[in-house]
Design a protein around this motif. Structure first.
Motif, short mmCIF file in Angstrom:
data_model
loop_
_atom_site.label_atom_id
_atom_site.label_comp_id
_atom_site.label_asym_id
_atom_site.label_seq_id
_atom_site.Cartn_x
_atom_site.Cartn_y
_atom_site.Cartn_z
N VAL A 129 1.13 -1.05 0.09
CA VAL A 129 -0.18 0.42 -0.35
C VAL A 129 0.92 0.73 0.21
O VAL A 129 1.88 1.30 0.35
CB VAL A 129 -0.61 0.36 0.96
CG1 VAL A 129 -0.31 -0.07 2.58
CG2 VAL A 129 -1.94 0.83 1.12
N GLU A 130 0.38 2.83 -0.52
CA GLU A 130 0.81 3.43 -0.26
C GLU A 130 0.46 4.29 1.16
O GLU A 130 -0.77 4.59 1.26
CB GLU A 130 0.29 4.51 -1.30
CG GLU A 130 1.73 4.17 -2.75
CD GLU A 130 0.86 5.42 -3.81
OE1 GLU A 130 0.94 6.51 -3.67
OE2 GLU A 130 1.46 4.85 -5.69
N VAL A 131 1.58 5.08 1.65
CA VAL A 131 1.47 5.76 2.85
C VAL A 131 1.43 7.06 2.92
O VAL A 131 2.50 7.29 2.34
CB VAL A 131 2.70 4.62 4.14
CG1 VAL A 131 1.80 5.78 5.45
CG2 VAL A 131 1.63 3.25 4.17
N THR A 156 5.21 10.12 0.58
CA THR A 156 5.11 8.79 0.00
C THR A 156 6.05 8.03 -0.17
O THR A 156 7.14 8.26 -0.81
CB THR A 156 4.25 9.14 -0.76
OG1 THR A 156 3.22 10.31 -1.01
CG2 THR A 156 3.51 8.06 -1.39
N LEU A 157 5.29 6.74 0.71
CA LEU A 157 6.04 5.48 0.96
C LEU A 157 5.67 4.68 0.50
O LEU A 157 3.79 3.93 0.46
CB LEU A 157 6.12 5.49 2.30
CG LEU A 157 7.03 5.93 2.96
CD1 LEU A 157 6.92 5.24 5.20
CD2 LEU A 157 8.63 6.07 3.03
N VAL A 158 5.90 3.64 -1.07
CA VAL A 158 5.27 3.03 -1.37
C VAL A 158 5.99 2.23 -0.18
O VAL A 158 6.61 0.83 -1.05
CB VAL A 158 5.34 2.92 -3.27
CG1 VAL A 158 4.73 1.82 -3.46
CG2 VAL A 158 4.73 4.30 -3.63
N HIS A 159 4.38 0.84 0.72
CA HIS A 159 5.25 -0.65 0.90
C HIS A 159 5.25 -1.67 0.50
O HIS A 159 3.81 -1.69 -0.55
CB HIS A 159 4.29 -0.50 2.36
CG HIS A 159 4.27 -1.51 3.56
ND1 HIS A 159 5.34 -1.53 4.02
CD2 HIS A 159 4.29 -2.40 3.46
CE1 HIS A 159 5.58 -2.38 4.42
NE2 HIS A 159 4.47 -2.80 4.56
N GLN A 160 5.65 -1.96 -0.19
CA GLN A 160 6.10 -3.90 -0.55
C GLN A 160 5.80 -4.53 0.65
O GLN A 160 6.03 -5.97 -0.34
CB GLN A 160 7.28 -3.55 -1.24
CG GLN A 160 7.74 -2.33 -2.20
CD GLN A 160 7.02 -2.22 -2.97
OE1 GLN A 160 6.76 -3.27 -3.66
NE2 GLN A 160 6.51 -1.09 -3.47
N GLY A 161 5.71 -4.64 1.35
CA GLY A 161 5.46 -5.42 2.81
C GLY A 161 6.77 -6.47 3.23
O GLY A 161 7.40 -5.18 3.36
N SER A 162 6.26 -7.22 3.66
CA SER A 162 7.58 -8.03 4.73
C SER A 162 8.14 -8.59 3.41
O SER A 162 7.79 -9.96 2.68
CB SER A 162 6.89 -8.80 6.44
OG SER A 162 7.75 -9.07 6.68
N LEU A 163 8.89 -8.49 4.16
CA LEU A 163 10.60 -9.62 2.99
C LEU A 163 10.93 -10.42 3.75
O LEU A 163 11.73 -10.43 4.85
CB LEU A 163 12.09 -8.91 2.21
CG LEU A 163 10.62 -7.52 1.62
CD1 LEU A 163 12.38 -6.43 0.82
CD2 LEU A 163 9.72 -8.06 0.31
N HIS A 164 11.14 -11.71 3.16
CA HIS A 164 11.95 -13.16 4.11
C HIS A 164 12.85 -13.04 3.16
O HIS A 164 12.85 -12.82 1.68
CB HIS A 164 10.90 -13.35 4.21
CG HIS A 164 9.96 -13.68 4.85
ND1 HIS A 164 9.73 -13.41 5.90
CD2 HIS A 164 8.32 -13.34 3.84
CE1 HIS A 164 8.15 -13.21 6.43
NE2 HIS A 164 7.42 -12.98 4.78
N ARG A 165 13.90 -13.49 3.58
CA ARG A 165 15.23 -13.57 3.27
C ARG A 165 15.64 -15.35 2.99
O ARG A 165 14.98 -16.36 3.97
CB ARG A 165 17.25 -13.47 3.72
CG ARG A 165 16.79 -12.11 4.70
CD ARG A 165 17.72 -11.55 4.71
NE ARG A 165 17.97 -10.48 4.61
CZ ARG A 165 18.54 -9.30 5.54
NH1 ARG A 165 19.63 -9.69 4.90
NH2 ARG A 165 18.19 -8.28 5.12
#
Length: 189
Positions: free
Chosen positions: A159-161, A180-189
Protein backbone atom coordinates in the motif's frame (compact mmCIF):
# COMPACT_ATOMS: atom_id res chain seq x y z
CA UNK A 1 17.62 20.94 45.40
CA UNK A 2 18.87 22.92 42.43
CA UNK A 3 22.57 23.79 42.53
CA UNK A 4 23.33 27.53 42.79
CA UNK A 5 23.64 29.05 39.31
CA UNK A 6 22.13 25.95 37.63
CA UNK A 7 21.18 26.53 34.01
CA UNK A 8 19.41 23.15 33.70
CA UNK A 9 21.15 20.52 31.57
CA UNK A 10 19.95 20.59 27.95
CA UNK A 11 18.00 17.61 26.61
CA UNK A 12 20.53 17.27 23.77
CA UNK A 13 23.34 16.87 26.34
CA UNK A 14 21.35 14.26 28.29
CA UNK A 15 20.65 12.39 25.05
CA UNK A 16 24.31 12.41 24.01
CA UNK A 17 25.38 11.42 27.53
CA UNK A 18 22.91 8.51 27.70
CA UNK A 19 23.98 7.36 24.22
CA UNK A 20 27.67 7.54 25.16
CA UNK A 21 28.25 10.20 22.51
CA UNK A 22 29.02 13.23 24.67
CA UNK A 23 32.59 14.41 24.04
CA UNK A 24 34.93 13.06 26.74
CA UNK A 25 35.92 16.59 27.73
CA UNK A 26 32.30 17.36 28.65
CA UNK A 27 31.46 14.13 30.50
CA UNK A 28 33.29 14.95 33.75
CA UNK A 29 31.74 18.42 34.00
CA UNK A 30 28.26 17.07 33.29
CA UNK A 31 28.60 14.25 35.83
CA UNK A 32 29.90 16.68 38.46
CA UNK A 33 26.83 18.88 37.87
CA UNK A 34 24.43 15.90 37.95
CA UNK A 35 25.84 14.79 41.31
CA UNK A 36 25.69 18.28 42.83
CA UNK A 37 22.27 19.36 41.47
CA UNK A 38 19.41 17.19 42.71
CA UNK A 39 16.97 18.56 40.12
CA UNK A 40 19.21 17.87 37.13
CA UNK A 41 20.30 14.53 38.63
CA UNK A 42 16.66 13.44 38.99
CA UNK A 43 15.92 14.57 35.43
CA UNK A 44 18.92 12.61 34.13
CA UNK A 45 17.80 9.51 36.05
CA UNK A 46 14.28 9.76 34.59
CA UNK A 47 15.72 10.18 31.10
CA UNK A 48 18.04 7.18 31.58
CA UNK A 49 15.06 5.05 32.69
CA UNK A 50 13.18 6.11 29.56
CA UNK A 51 16.13 5.30 27.27
CA UNK A 52 16.53 1.85 28.87
CA UNK A 53 12.82 1.13 28.31
CA UNK A 54 12.96 1.98 24.61
CA UNK A 55 14.67 -1.18 23.38
CA UNK A 56 12.21 -3.71 24.91
CA UNK A 57 9.29 -1.54 23.83
CA UNK A 58 10.63 -1.38 20.27
CA UNK A 59 11.11 -5.15 20.15
CA UNK A 60 7.52 -5.68 21.27
CA UNK A 61 6.15 -3.20 18.70
CA UNK A 62 4.88 -0.92 21.44
CA UNK A 63 6.61 2.33 20.66
CA UNK A 64 7.69 4.60 17.86
CA UNK A 65 8.19 8.31 17.62
CA UNK A 66 10.65 11.12 17.18
CA UNK A 67 14.23 10.28 18.17
CA UNK A 68 17.67 11.78 17.81
CA UNK A 69 20.62 10.30 15.93
CA UNK A 70 22.23 9.57 19.31
CA UNK A 71 19.28 7.44 20.46
CA UNK A 72 19.06 5.64 17.10
CA UNK A 73 22.81 4.95 17.16
CA UNK A 74 22.60 3.59 20.71
CA UNK A 75 19.77 1.23 19.74
CA UNK A 76 21.78 0.00 16.75
CA UNK A 77 24.87 -0.55 18.94
CA UNK A 78 22.71 -2.57 21.34
CA UNK A 79 21.69 -4.86 18.49
CA UNK A 80 18.30 -3.44 17.47
CA UNK A 81 17.91 -4.10 13.74
CA UNK A 82 17.04 -0.79 12.09
CA UNK A 83 15.87 -0.27 8.49
CA UNK A 84 16.29 3.39 7.45
CA UNK A 85 14.78 5.44 4.65
CA UNK A 86 15.71 9.03 3.77
CA UNK A 87 12.85 11.12 2.36
CA UNK A 88 12.78 14.61 0.91
CA UNK A 89 9.52 16.58 0.59
CA UNK A 90 7.51 15.30 -2.36
CA UNK A 91 9.50 12.08 -2.51
CA UNK A 92 7.92 8.75 -3.43
CA UNK A 93 10.07 6.02 -1.89
CA UNK A 94 9.61 2.24 -2.16
CA UNK A 95 10.04 0.64 1.25
CA UNK A 96 9.74 -2.67 3.05
CA UNK A 97 10.92 -4.35 6.22
CA UNK A 98 12.77 -7.63 6.43
CA UNK A 99 11.53 -10.36 8.74
CA UNK A 100 14.22 -9.67 11.38
CA UNK A 101 14.00 -5.86 11.34
CA UNK A 102 12.82 -4.38 14.62
CA UNK A 103 12.57 -0.71 13.78
CA UNK A 104 11.93 1.40 10.69
CA UNK A 105 13.54 4.86 10.79
CA UNK A 106 12.24 7.60 8.53
CA UNK A 107 14.82 10.34 8.02
CA UNK A 108 12.56 13.21 6.97
CA UNK A 109 14.30 16.14 5.34
CA UNK A 110 12.91 19.65 5.06
CA UNK A 111 13.17 23.30 6.07
CA UNK A 112 12.69 23.23 9.84
CA UNK A 113 13.62 26.79 10.76
CA UNK A 114 13.87 27.09 14.52
CA UNK A 115 11.04 24.65 15.25
CA UNK A 116 11.49 22.01 17.91
CA UNK A 117 7.95 20.60 18.05
CA UNK A 118 6.59 18.55 15.18
CA UNK A 119 3.54 16.48 14.27
CA UNK A 120 3.73 13.52 11.92
CA UNK A 121 0.57 11.96 10.54
CA UNK A 122 0.23 8.91 8.32
CA UNK A 123 -2.66 8.27 5.95
CA UNK A 124 -3.64 5.24 3.95
CA UNK A 125 -6.23 5.77 1.21
CA UNK A 126 -6.99 9.21 2.70
CA UNK A 127 -7.68 7.86 6.21
CA UNK A 128 -5.39 8.90 9.03
CA UNK A 129 -3.95 5.77 10.68
CA UNK A 130 -1.58 7.43 13.12
CA UNK A 131 -0.55 10.83 14.48
CA UNK A 132 2.31 11.71 16.79
CA UNK A 133 3.54 15.00 18.18
CA UNK A 134 6.91 15.40 19.81
CA UNK A 135 9.80 17.69 20.54
CA UNK A 136 13.11 17.05 18.83
CA UNK A 137 15.81 19.21 17.32
CA UNK A 138 16.61 18.80 13.65
CA UNK A 139 19.83 16.85 13.18
CA UNK A 140 23.04 18.13 11.66
CA UNK A 141 21.99 16.75 8.27
CA UNK A 142 18.77 18.79 8.14
CA UNK A 143 16.50 15.91 9.00
CA UNK A 144 14.11 14.74 11.69
CA UNK A 145 14.03 11.03 12.54
CA UNK A 146 10.74 9.28 13.18
CA UNK A 147 10.69 5.60 14.09
CA UNK A 148 8.02 2.95 13.60
CA UNK A 149 8.03 -0.55 15.11
CA UNK A 150 8.81 -2.97 12.27
CA UNK A 151 6.24 -5.40 13.66
CA UNK A 152 3.54 -2.78 13.05
CA UNK A 153 4.84 -2.07 9.53
CA UNK A 154 4.84 -5.80 8.72
CA UNK A 155 1.09 -5.89 9.32
CA UNK A 156 0.45 -3.43 6.49
CA UNK A 157 -0.60 -4.73 3.09
CA UNK A 158 1.17 -3.61 -0.07
CA UNK A 159 0.00 0.00 0.00
CA UNK A 160 0.99 3.66 -0.36
CA UNK A 161 1.39 5.47 2.96
CA UNK A 162 1.21 9.26 2.86
CA UNK A 163 3.33 10.92 5.56
CA UNK A 164 2.75 14.57 6.51
CA UNK A 165 5.13 16.54 8.73
CA UNK A 166 4.25 19.90 10.28
CA UNK A 167 6.14 22.19 12.65
CA UNK A 168 4.73 24.18 15.56
CA UNK A 169 6.18 27.67 16.00
CA UNK A 170 4.82 30.60 17.97
CA UNK A 171 1.39 28.98 18.25
CA UNK A 172 1.17 28.35 14.51
CA UNK A 173 1.38 25.06 12.63
CA UNK A 174 3.19 25.12 9.29
CA UNK A 175 3.75 22.32 6.78
CA UNK A 176 7.27 20.94 6.41
CA UNK A 177 6.61 18.30 3.79
CA UNK A 178 4.55 15.52 2.35
CA UNK A 179 6.27 12.19 1.68
CA UNK A 180 4.96 8.96 0.16
CA UNK A 181 6.12 5.49 1.13
CA UNK A 182 5.21 2.71 -1.30
CA UNK A 183 5.14 -0.17 1.14
CA UNK A 184 6.10 -3.46 -0.49
CA UNK A 185 5.25 -5.66 2.51
CA UNK A 186 7.49 -7.84 4.61
CA UNK A 187 10.47 -9.41 2.89
CA UNK A 188 11.98 -12.78 3.80
CA UNK A 189 15.50 -14.01 3.24
Amino acid sequence: MTAPGCERVALADLTDYAAGELPEAEVAALEEHLFSCADCGARAAEFDTLVRAIRPAVRNAEVGGFVTDAVLNRLAREGVRVRSYALSPGAVVPCAVWEHDELMALRLRGEFGGASEFTLSQRIAGTEVSRATGQVAAGLHGEIIFTLPAAWVRQLPVVEVEVFLTAHEAGEERPIGSYTLVHQGSLHR
